[in-house]
Scaffold this motif. Structure first.
Motif, PDB file in Angstrom:
ATOM      1  N   PHE A 126       2.148 -11.060  -2.936  1.00  0.00           N
ATOM      2  CA  PHE A 126       1.247 -10.456  -3.920  1.00  0.00           C
ATOM      3  C   PHE A 126       0.850 -11.534  -4.932  1.00  0.00           C
ATOM      4  N   ALA A 171      -6.208   9.514  -6.075  1.00  0.00           N
ATOM      5  CA  ALA A 171      -6.374   8.379  -5.163  1.00  0.00           C
ATOM      6  C   ALA A 171      -7.817   7.918  -5.071  1.00  0.00           C
ATOM      7  N   THR A 172      -8.732   8.645  -5.708  1.00  0.00           N
ATOM      8  CA  THR A 172     -10.135   8.229  -5.627  1.00  0.00           C
ATOM      9  C   THR A 172     -10.543   7.346  -6.799  1.00  0.00           C
ATOM     10  N   CYS A 230       0.765  -1.230   0.000  1.00  0.00           N
ATOM     11  CA  CYS A 230       0.000   0.000   0.000  1.00  0.00           C
ATOM     12  C   CYS A 230       0.800   1.285   0.000  1.00  0.00           C
ATOM     13  N   PHE A 257      -7.032   2.016 -10.124  1.00  0.00           N
ATOM     14  CA  PHE A 257      -6.122   1.354  -9.187  1.00  0.00           C
ATOM     15  C   PHE A 257      -6.212  -0.161  -9.310  1.00  0.00           C
ATOM     16  N   GLU A 258      -7.453  -0.629  -9.373  1.00  0.00           N
ATOM     17  CA  GLU A 258      -7.658  -2.078  -9.475  1.00  0.00           C
ATOM     18  C   GLU A 258      -6.983  -2.642 -10.719  1.00  0.00           C
ATOM     19  N   MET A 302      -9.659  -9.912  -8.038  1.00  0.00           N
ATOM     20  CA  MET A 302      -8.545  -9.050  -7.679  1.00  0.00           C
ATOM     21  C   MET A 302      -7.304  -9.824  -7.248  1.00  0.00           C
ATOM     22  N   PRO A 303      -6.118  -9.212  -7.471  1.00  0.00           N
ATOM     23  CA  PRO A 303      -4.928  -9.748  -6.812  1.00  0.00           C
ATOM     24  C   PRO A 303      -4.959  -9.345  -5.338  1.00  0.00           C
ATOM     25  N   PRO A 337      -6.143  -1.035  -4.486  1.00  0.00           N
ATOM     26  CA  PRO A 337      -6.182   0.099  -3.552  1.00  0.00           C
ATOM     27  C   PRO A 337      -6.438  -0.406  -2.126  1.00  0.00           C
ATOM     28  N   VAL A 338      -5.441  -0.239  -1.276  1.00  0.00           N
ATOM     29  CA  VAL A 338      -5.442  -0.928   0.017  1.00  0.00           C
ATOM     30  C   VAL A 338      -6.666  -0.600   0.862  1.00  0.00           C
ATOM     31  N   ALA A 385      -3.281  -2.655 -10.233  1.00  0.00           N
ATOM     32  CA  ALA A 385      -2.922  -3.695  -9.276  1.00  0.00           C
ATOM     33  C   ALA A 385      -2.974  -5.064  -9.937  1.00  0.00           C
ATOM     34  N   LEU A 386      -4.040  -5.295 -10.697  1.00  0.00           N
ATOM     35  CA  LEU A 386      -4.187  -6.596 -11.357  1.00  0.00           C
ATOM     36  C   LEU A 386      -3.024  -6.824 -12.312  1.00  0.00           C
ATOM     37  N   THR A 441       1.802   3.055  -3.228  1.00  0.00           N
ATOM     38  CA  THR A 441       0.759   3.495  -4.151  1.00  0.00           C
ATOM     39  C   THR A 441       0.195   4.843  -3.745  1.00  0.00           C
ATOM     40  N   ILE A 463     -13.627   7.687   1.794  1.00  0.00           N
ATOM     41  CA  ILE A 463     -12.661   8.782   1.842  1.00  0.00           C
ATOM     42  C   ILE A 463     -13.091   9.821   2.879  1.00  0.00           C
ATOM     43  N   ALA A 512      -2.854  -5.696   1.687  1.00  0.00           N
ATOM     44  CA  ALA A 512      -2.263  -4.386   1.415  1.00  0.00           C
ATOM     45  C   ALA A 512      -2.078  -4.169  -0.073  1.00  0.00           C
ATOM     46  N   PHE A 531     -10.612   4.329  -7.940  1.00  0.00           N
ATOM     47  CA  PHE A 531     -10.301   2.981  -7.468  1.00  0.00           C
ATOM     48  C   PHE A 531     -10.339   1.935  -8.577  1.00  0.00           C
TER      49      PHE A 531
END
Lengths: 221, 499
Positions: B144, A191-192, A181, A197-198, B124-125, B171-172, A201-202, A184, B226, B168, A194
């Motif tokens: 991961f 940062a909103t 985390c 982000f996903e 998801m990972p 997005p954590v 991350a994938l 990132t 948020i 983690a 998501f």
């Protein structure tokens, strides 16, 4: 699980409805994307990356498409593929090497999944195309205002991009950036976002021979 | 001769040789046996042990080991849709299929070999960051894992304590908000002191697109997360996970230990058990132990070990004492304690009465005139008796067998007026005999009543249900209250008769 499937089905349906109203009645199989830029979710330098004009498949490659490919290129069939090019689960949802079978995910018009990056790239090359870059794919997926240029099904299954390991290398201060985390949050431009982000991350969790139940691809040129 | 001697000596020599050989053999065997045992013990210690994992509220048994071991832990990440409230479901991301993830229990010094398996159908990972790990990322970068894959990561549990683990992966915040957390206990080598009950409770905050109790499948709301405005604050991942048929149980006298974690992602917990004082709290899960704690603060991504002894039966609510979360967001659990009452610790009965002394809306209205005659006293005392005394002694004055002594026809009451005045003022505790029946309870003092009320109530009791005695005056009560002996002139005999 069932609910998630519903959700995906709903998303697919929604995307299809959008394209039905906003795209020409029988659109060309590829959409032309004008030159523009893309704002990566993780940055080290430039906040905006220029993207040259390109073309991209409107829809992901289907099981039927991919079956034709492996029938013509036996080295990419389930039986013959070299282990270094794909994990054992390669096309494992099909009934056999040449038969799609009755599994819902193996339906002819559903996006093909359980394909490695090597196989996806080979398919595109065999069709005179290439895999889109991450920047190209993201330029389309984040072009909400342009109604995604008529490109469909961007949220159905994950999709390979040519430089999928960008996230773990180019944008990162170290190879661990997307792996946990702290890094990132420090680098995020928004940062909103998501969903973006996903996706990053994938991609960063992948290796080129991985095959996933919900990872397919489309081609670009 | 020589030959004879030789022939004779042969068996002797052989015997000596054999016996000495045998003797050496014995020694060798013993030594080898000891070596073998030691090697076996070492091999036993080196042999991987499969860690027993439990879902909340259960806790795995303590590792009954005298030395460290190699512990293999298997965790499968599952993305599952489960109820979050009665009519509401949510797609949780989980370690093991439920929220919180499985409890891991190891011993300080253990080597933990963790296998993280990301189920093939997951979107998801995922990874795992264990706060019990010493090293960058707490294991997250080493674990991961893409969907349909498994990673293996080994670490040594250097420090004792109760630690949070969580996903983690980016997005954590979303991974944690979706329920990806659990606890790992690293026991000190000597173990934790024995208790009768151990439970596993973990708090988390959840952010749904719809409001609290909005029905149907609810999506994650990024903006609420948020803004740190949770829709739900929950123990063990769902409203009702620890109430009703899911309540925790204990018996009176049990020492109860709760391993409490807080996954967050945002909220800090003011953990409190209503009606209990924690005997001991391992603050933030570490080795600092505090005694006599009412509410303990548990940070997001932190934990505490709380212990208390259930002395009084009944239902104890555990809450986040940031109290709107308990009443309006679901942060409630309950512990049901069974066993005998302990009235000296906690009165068994509620005593309820009108309160009229303070200012009232009718303050200027004249009060009732004070009773003047014995008959007026009895009439006024009947009201006091009905609201104050009848709950135990019963409206009939006959009391309840084995619990509350009778006043009707009571030899005990009628024998000694002064004693009765003392009892209503100071209460009574311990064994007494009334009309030949034994009672051993507690009557709380009624000294908060006015002199008039007490005098009237006693006069009523001493002149009802066949009792015949003289009146008790407010002056007598006042004198007794002040510790003076009763005026002799008022101390007259009395009789009791049963109807």
């Amino acid at each position: 699980m069932k609910h998630r499937r519903h959700l995906i089905a709903w998303t697919l349906g929604f995307a299809a409805a959008l394209s039905a109203t906003d795209a020409p009645a029988s659109p060309a199989p590829m959409a032309a994307i004008p030159a523009g830029s893309y704002r990566p979710i993780l940055v080290t330098g430039a906040k905006s990356i220029p993207v040259a004009a390109f073309r991209i498949d409107r829809a992901p490659v289907t099981n039927a498409d991919f079956l034709r490919f492996v029938q013509a290129h036996r080295e990419w069939s389930r039986e013959q593929i070299a282990p270094i090019y794909a994990e054992p689960g390669y096309l494992g949802h099909w009934q056999s090497a040449d038969v799609l079978g009755g599994a819902p995910r193996a339906a002819p018009d559903r996006p093909v999944v359980q394909v490695s990056w090597f196989a996806a790239r080979a398919y595109c090359v065999a069709n005179g195309k290439r895999l889109p870059t991450e920047a190209e794919w993201e330029r389309v997926a984040t072009a909400r205002a342009d109604k995604f240029f008529g490109v469909r099904d961007l949220e159905g299954v994950w999709e390979w991009v040519n430089d999928f390991n960008n996230a773990a290398t180019a944008f990162a201060n170290g190879s661990d950036a997307m792996r946990f985390c702290g890094a990132t949050a420090a680098n995020a431009t928004d940062a909103t976002d998501f969903i973006a982000f996903e996706r990053v991350a994938l991609r960063s969790s992948l290796r080129a021979r991985f095959v996933l139940e919900n990872l397919g691809f489309r081609c670009a040129s | 001769m020589n030959r004879w001697l030789f022939a004779l000596s042969m068996p002797v020599t052989t015997a000596v040789l054999i016996s000495s050989l045998a003797w050496r053999d014995c020694r060798t065997i013993r030594r080898e046996e000891a070596d073998r045992n030691e090697r076996a013990a070492a091999a036993e210690a080196a042999k991987p042990i499969r860690g027993k994992l439990t879902f909340a509220p259960e806790v795995p048994p303590a590792p009954q080991r005298t030395r460290e071991a190699h512990v293999v832990v298997d965790i499968e990440v599952k993305e599952v849709t489960l109820p979050i409230a009665d009519e509401t479901t949510y797609t949780f991301w989980t370690f093991g299929g439920r929220v919180p993830g499985q409890f891991i229990r190891v011993r300080q010094g253990d080597t933990v070999e963790l296998h993280l398996k990301n189920a093939p159908g997951n979107r998801m990972p995922h990874n795992i960051d264990l706060h019990a790990v010493t090293g960058p990322g707490g294991g997250a970068p080493r674990t991961f894992t893409a969907p349909g894959h498994e990673t293996e990561f080994t670490f040594q549990a250097l420090r004792q304590g109760l630690y949070v683990y969580h996903c983690a992966a980016a997005p954590v915040g979303m991974h944690i908000a979706n329920g990806m957390y659990g606890l790992i206990l690293v026991e000190p080598p000597e173990g934790l002191p024995p208790v009768e009950r151990e439970y596993y409770v973990m708090q988390g905050d959840f952010y749904t697109a719809g409001g609290y109790h909005a029905a149907g499948l609810q999506a994650f709301d990024v903006q609420k997360a948020i803004d740190e405005k949770p829709t739900y604050v929950l123990f063990n991942g769902a409203e009702g996970a620890l109430t009703g048929k899911n309540a925790l149980h204990a018996n009176v006298g049990d020492r109860i230990r709760i391993f409490v974690g807080n996954g967050g992602p945002n909220m800090v917990s003011s953990f409190h058990v209503i009606g209990a004082i924690f005997d001991r709290v391992h603050r933030e899960g570490g080795s600092t132990v505090e005694s006599d704690v009412q509410t303990t603060l548990i940070p997001s991504g932190g934990a505490a070990i709380v212990e208390f002894t259930a002395k009084v039966p009944g239902e104890y609510a555990m809450v986040d004492h940031s109290i709107f979360r308990a009443f309006n967001k679901g942060a409630v659990g309950s512990i049901v304690v069974d066993g005998p009452q302990a009235p000296d610790v906690y009165a068994a009965q509620t005593i309820e009465r009108p309160y009229t002394e303070g200012p009232t809306a009718f303050a200027e209205a004249p009060g009732e005139p004070k009773p003047k005659t014995k008959e007026e006293q009895i009439e006024a005392g009947a009201k006091v008796f009905a609201t104050t005394c009848a709950a135990c002694h019963q409206p009939s004055g006959r009391g309840l067998a084995n619990a509350f002594p009778p006043l009707a026809g009571s030899d005990y009451l009628m024998a000694d007026k002064e004693r009765s005045i003392g009892i209503v003022l100071r209460g009574l505790k311990g064994p007494i005999s009334v009309n030949g029946a034994a009672f051993d309870g507690i009557m709380p003092p009624q000294s908060h009543l006015s002199d008039d009320d007490l005098a009237n109530a006693l006069t009523f009791a001493r002149n009802s249900w066949g009792n015949k005695g003289e009146e008790v005056t407010a002056e007598e009560i006042a004198a007794a209250r002040a510790g003076k002996p009763l005026p002799k002139s008022n101390h007259r005999g009395a009789t009791a008769s049963l109807h």
